[in-house]
Design an enzyme around this catalytic site. Structure first.
Site, PDB file in Angstrom:
ATOM      1  N   LYS A  23     -14.520  72.060  11.903  1.00  0.00           N
ATOM      2  CA  LYS A  23     -14.914  73.416  12.313  1.00  0.00           C
ATOM      3  C   LYS A  23     -15.894  73.361  13.490  1.00  0.00           C
ATOM      4  O   LYS A  23     -15.817  74.167  14.419  1.00  0.00           O
ATOM      5  CB  LYS A  23     -15.538  74.175  11.130  1.00  0.00           C
ATOM      6  N   GLY A  81      -0.614  81.464   8.659  1.00  0.00           N
ATOM      7  CA  GLY A  81      -1.337  81.261   7.400  1.00  0.00           C
ATOM      8  C   GLY A  81      -1.360  82.552   6.590  1.00  0.00           C
ATOM      9  O   GLY A  81      -2.335  82.854   5.895  1.00  0.00           O
ATOM     10  N   TYR A  89     -14.144  68.693   6.835  1.00  0.00           N
ATOM     11  CA  TYR A  89     -13.858  70.104   7.141  1.00  0.00           C
ATOM     12  C   TYR A  89     -14.924  70.657   8.102  1.00  0.00           C
ATOM     13  O   TYR A  89     -14.601  71.296   9.110  1.00  0.00           O
ATOM     14  CB  TYR A  89     -13.842  70.875   5.821  1.00  0.00           C
ATOM     15  N   GLY A 136      -2.067  82.690   2.691  1.00  0.00           N
ATOM     16  CA  GLY A 136      -3.347  82.221   2.173  1.00  0.00           C
ATOM     17  C   GLY A 136      -4.267  83.349   1.726  1.00  0.00           C
ATOM     18  O   GLY A 136      -3.899  84.525   1.760  1.00  0.00           O
TER      19      GLY A 136
HETATM   20  C1  AKB Z   1     -14.737  76.367   1.567  1.00  0.00           C
HETATM   21  O1  AKB Z   1     -15.415  76.438   0.524  1.00  0.00           O
HETATM   22  O2  AKB Z   1     -14.251  75.325   2.019  1.00  0.00           O
HETATM   23  C2  AKB Z   1     -14.523  77.636   2.358  1.00  0.00           C
HETATM   24  C3  AKB Z   1     -15.565  77.821   3.414  1.00  0.00           C
HETATM   25  C4  AKB Z   1     -16.920  78.260   3.058  1.00  0.00           C
HETATM   26  O3  AKB Z   1     -15.286  77.615   4.559  1.00  0.00           O
HETATM   27  N1  AKB Z   1     -14.509  78.758   1.472  1.00  0.00           N
END
Ligand code: AKB
Length: 319
Positions: free
Chosen positions: A147, A8, A143, A11
């Protein structure tokens, strides 16, 4: 001698981390990889290769060929983009991590892995202010769920197989080198580019959406400090809270106005508002401070000054 693989590298974090790691460990020791081309200094300042972390066959050959001892795995679909392609985001975020964990279990030469978690592991039922290290984690974004699952997996691989994975729950990261892509905290990067280009910005989060943020240099230093910390000082094997500084779009706009007095901001919240509302406003990072000495150099004033200067230079060069 360390041979470090960064996945990555094109990025937002990778493009700065590669440069910092090459300064520290030597240019030839840091192998930058991504599925796309990276900024010039990343591609020309040391080894660079196109590599897809989901291709486990190529990954294992790469790791063996280059005698890799450490991996920084930064490739991920961020919060905003993940909501548009939930199943694909889950697949990319989880399969890439599990590929690397399995690889590290099999290849003895790999001594350490870094994998970023995020404030996204928290959710609407988490205490919003000074969010503790150990608290309710009921994320309601794909997301955040990926995580949180990742945190559970890295701890599992450490306890079961002794794989040494280190991790930080990054807040919103702010930098000018590579524009952020697909996150909820991206407004705090976009605002600087629009301020310099147009003198105005339309925020996709409301004026009072307070979130934890951090300047990239502080995040890179924290990442390398954690990776270099003595193993016996690490009291947890999931992911460390790191706080940075908390502010909302209105406060950031006022700070920008100190440098660009005519700067104007207006607000048109979109689907990312609900994500921001589910995340903490501020974070308690006392465990990271006690275990491995987390520290920061940037407050909102220094961050704003540095961002405006960096963005101006970048846009002038591009002209
Ligand atoms: C997002 O906004 O998805 C990222 C994070 C806070 O993990 N910057």
């Amino acid at each position: 001698m360390e041979n470090i693989l960064v996945i990555g590298a094109a990025g937002q974090i990778g493009s700065e981390l590669v440069v910092a790691l090459r300064k520290r460990y030597g240019a030839e020791q840091v192998f930058a990889t991504d599925i796309k081309q990276a900024p010039e200094d990343v591609m020309n300042g040391g080894p660079f290769e196109i590599l897809d972390v989901l291709d486990s066959n190529r990954l294992i050959h790469f790791v063996i060929r280059h005698k890799i001892t450490q991996i920084y795995h930064l490739a991920a679909v961020l919060s905003g983009n993940a909501e548009k392609i939930p199943m694909q985001a889950w697949d990319i975020n989880m399969r890439s991590l599990l590929n690397i964990l399995d690889l590290a279990k099999e290849v003895e030469a790999i001594k350490k892995i870094f994998w970023p978690s995020s404030i996204a592991v928290f959710g609407p039922t988490t205490p919003r202010f000074n969010t503790p290290q150990f608290t309710i984690t009921e994320p309601n974004t794909v997301y955040g769920i990926s995580k949180l699952a990742g945190e559970r997996w890295i701890e599992y691989y450490y306890n079961r197989y002794g794989v040494d994975v280190r991790s930080l729950r990054y807040p919103g990261l702010i930098s000018y080198k590579t524009e952020a892509g697909g996150g909820t905290t991206d407004y705090a990067v976009e605002i600087f580019f629009d301020a310099v280009r147009n003198g105005s910005y339309t925020s996709f989060l409301s004026a009072e959406s307070k979130l934890p943020m951090m300047f990239m240099e502080d995040a890179i230093n924290a990442t390398i400090d954690l990776m270099e910390a003595d193993e016996e000082n690490l009291s947890l094997r999931s992911s460390y809270n790191i706080a940075g500084i908390s502010f909302d779009p209105r406060e950031l706009a006022l700070e920008i106005k100190k440098h660009i007095p005519d700067f104007r901001i207006d607000y048109k919240p979109d689907f990312r508002q609900a994500i921001a509302d589910s995340w903490p406003a501020s974070i308690d990072d006392s465990v990271a401070k006690a275990d491995w000495g987390l520290k920061y150099n940037y407050g909102i004033d220094k961050l704003t000054e540095t961002m405006l200067e960096g963005v101006r230079n970048k846009l002038n060069k591009a002209d």
